[in-house]
Design an enzyme around this catalytic site. Structure first.
Site, PDB file in Angstrom:
ATOM      1  N   LYS A   1       7.454  -8.801   1.723  1.00  0.00           N
ATOM      2  CA  LYS A   1       6.681  -9.233   0.559  1.00  0.00           C
ATOM      3  C   LYS A   1       7.134 -10.623   0.091  1.00  0.00           C
ATOM      4  CE  LYS A   1       5.067  -5.109   1.187  1.00  0.00           C
ATOM      5  NZ  LYS A   1       5.452  -3.924   0.415  1.00  0.00           N
TER       6      LYS A   1
ATOM      7  N   ARG B   1      22.135  -5.049  17.601  1.00  0.00           N
ATOM      8  CA  ARG B   1      21.955  -3.908  16.684  1.00  0.00           C
ATOM      9  C   ARG B   1      23.108  -3.812  15.686  1.00  0.00           C
ATOM     10  NH1 ARG B   1      23.465   1.170  17.906  1.00  0.00           N
ATOM     11  NH2 ARG B   1      23.135   0.882  20.138  1.00  0.00           N
TER      12      ARG B   1
ATOM     13  N   TYR C   1       6.746   3.149  -4.946  1.00  0.00           N
ATOM     14  CA  TYR C   1       6.085   2.865  -3.675  1.00  0.00           C
ATOM     15  C   TYR C   1       5.862   4.172  -2.900  1.00  0.00           C
ATOM     16  CZ  TYR C   1       5.213   1.057   0.965  1.00  0.00           C
ATOM     17  OH  TYR C   1       4.651   0.808   2.186  1.00  0.00           O
TER      18      TYR C   1
ATOM     19  N   ASP D   1      14.765  -0.826  -6.232  1.00  0.00           N
ATOM     20  CA  ASP D   1      13.800  -1.564  -5.419  1.00  0.00           C
ATOM     21  C   ASP D   1      13.340  -2.772  -6.242  1.00  0.00           C
ATOM     22  OD1 ASP D   1      11.563  -2.544  -4.081  1.00  0.00           O
ATOM     23  OD2 ASP D   1      10.775  -0.559  -3.579  1.00  0.00           O
TER      24      ASP D   1
HETATM   25  C1  LIG Z   1       5.953  -2.692   0.718  1.00  0.00           C
HETATM   26  C2  LIG Z   1       6.935  -2.050  -0.173  1.00  0.00           C
HETATM   27  C3  LIG Z   1       7.970  -1.268   0.354  1.00  0.00           C
HETATM   28  C4  LIG Z   1       8.087  -0.963   1.841  1.00  0.00           C
HETATM   29  O1  LIG Z   1       8.418  -2.089   2.565  1.00  0.00           O
HETATM   30  P1  LIG Z   1       8.030  -2.291   4.133  1.00  0.00           P
HETATM   31  O2  LIG Z   1       8.600  -3.620   4.459  1.00  0.00           O
HETATM   32  O3  LIG Z   1       6.550  -2.228   4.221  1.00  0.00           O
HETATM   33  O4  LIG Z   1       8.674  -1.166   4.853  1.00  0.00           O
HETATM   34  C5  LIG Z   1       8.896  -0.749  -0.526  1.00  0.00           C
HETATM   35  N1  LIG Z   1       8.810  -0.964  -1.854  1.00  0.00           N
HETATM   36  C6  LIG Z   1       7.808  -1.696  -2.397  1.00  0.00           C
HETATM   37  C7  LIG Z   1       7.779  -1.891  -3.869  1.00  0.00           C
HETATM   38  C8  LIG Z   1       6.848  -2.259  -1.578  1.00  0.00           C
HETATM   39  O5  LIG Z   1       5.854  -2.969  -2.136  1.00  0.00           O
END
Ligand SMILES: *Cc1c(COP(=O)(O)O)cnc(C)c1O
Length: 390
Positions: A204, A54, A107, A179
């Site tokens: 992603k 962790r 998101y 992001d």
């Molecule tokens: C999917 C996504 C997230 C969240 O990510 P997870 O791995 O599903 O928690 C955040 N920002 C964007 C732009 C996303 O497409």
């Protein structure tokens, strides 16, 4: 700095033990020490990889080093999901009485965090139109700590002017957190534009194969250490096998992104002007209202596009039903093309009032192109569109 292909393959050189070319998976929750002194050392070392998973693990350290190299960051941190990354950043850097600025189009999980969860802890939030840099300036207050940016945004593919937002946010003493999931560092490097932290859903494009849930944050060492100190309390720890899978995916990021970019642009061009299609949203199209900004701050336009059907909800349903290669699934950035009807999906994570404010239309289909051959993908969509009402 080296190129992206080199950074992805060599960013963790020196962190791989022994002569292994592919890093071994260190599937151990804890690590032994040979003496009391050594135990105290590993237990108190910030961001070490030899105490307790962790707190850190060699597989985490390798991924973090590669992401940092790709983003041009001092260092990075991995978490169990993208939401694990941004919620840990928020809990690390915010306290009651603070204020955050967040985009209206972002998101759904980020919207829920900023407008639902943080207010319960005394953190106020203002939502702004990301396409209007002045809206960020107007929203800033003396107590604004964070400005949460996402560009291109999910799912509307709207852009935020990174340099302009960084300038006004920094002048007001706020940090800018970006992001970068949609663009990937291959297409856009927010830290070079002055942002303080960059984060991703590693689920992603970074992982790239729809086989792992993960998150990453990268930035300066001091900020990342604060986020790490919170992460050992919040505990969104990525498993070592998943960290290994994420690293495995990252090795080919630049190759995959080249194909994703090419497929999305080709598909956007092929669908634009089709009678069943009212509008195609993709930053690479000259018809995108912010195409000039895209050319200025991105080196490629990404693998995602939005297709708005002339026949609205019925058109979207008919398109999804007619596709053969593209799979109807949440998520994006996969080797396989994935399509989703955001209006249906978002209803599960954002409350009705927020959903109405997002501007997501009933006829919108989000397409995340995979790495299939361009001609096959375009043919799949054009064939499906033959049966879509106009
Ligand atoms: C999917 C996504 C997230 C969240 O990510 P997870 O791995 O599903 O928690 C955040 N920002 C964007 C732009 C996303 O497409």
């Amino acid at each position: 700095m080296t190129g992206f292909g080199t950074a992805a393959v060599h960013g963790d050189d020196g962190l791989v033990p022994g002569g292994a070319v592919a890093p071994p998976i260190v599937q151990s929750a804890t690590f032994s020490a040979e003496s009391d002194e050594r135990f105290t050392e590993i237990a108190t070392e910030a961001r070490g990889s030899a105490f307790y998973t962790r707190y850190g693990n060699p597989n985490h350290a390798q991924v973090a080093a590669v992401v940092a190299a790709l983003e041009g960051a001092e260092t990075g941190l991995v978490t169990a999901s993208g939401m694990g990354a941004i919620s840990t950043v928020a809990l690390a850097l915010l306290a009651a009485g603070d204020h955050v600025v967040v985009q209206r189009s972002t998101y759904g999980g980020t919207t829920s965090l900023a407008t639902g969860l943080l207010p319960r802890f005394g953190v106020d939030c203002t939502q702004v139109d990301q396409t209007d840099a002045d809206a960020f300036a107007r929203a800033l207050r003396p107590e604004t700590r964070l400005v949460l940016v996402e560009t291109p945004s999910n799912p509307l593919l709207e852009l935020t002017d990174l340099a302009a937002v960084v300038e006004v946010a920094h002048a007001a003493g706020a940090l800018v957190v970006v992001d970068n999931t949609f663009a990937t560092p291959v297409n856009q490097r927010p830290l070079a534009a002055g942002a303080d932290l960059v984060w991703h859903s590693g689920t992603k494009f970074l992982g790239g194969h729809s086989d792992v849930s993960a998150g990453v944050v990268a930035g300066g060492a001091e900020l990342i250490e604060r986020v790490w100190r919170t992460s050992i309390v919040t505990g969104a720890t990525l498993g070592p096998v998943d960290a290994w899978l994420l690293l495995r995916g990252l090795r080919t990021l630049s190759l995959r992104v080249e194909r994703h970019n090419a497929n999305a642009l080709a598909l956007a061009e092929a669908l634009q002007g089709h009678p069943a299609v009212a509008r195609v949203r993709h930053p690479g199209l000259p018809s995108h209202p912010q195409h000039e900004l895209a050319r200025r701050q991105m080196t490629g336009f990404g693998g995602v596009l939005g297709v708005e059907l002339t026949a609205g909800r019925d058109g979207a349903a008919a398109l999804l039903a007619g596709l053969r290669l593209a799979k109807r699934a949440a998520s994006l950035g996969s080797v396989s093309t994935l399509v989703v009807h955001p209006r249906s999906m978002w209803a599960g994570i954002v409350d009705a009032e927020q959903l109405a404010a997002t501007g997501i239309g009933a006829g919108l289909v989000r397409v995340s192109t995979g790495i299939e051959d361009t001609a096959d993908l375009v043919a799949d969509f054009l064939t499906a569109l033959e049966r879509v009402p106009t």
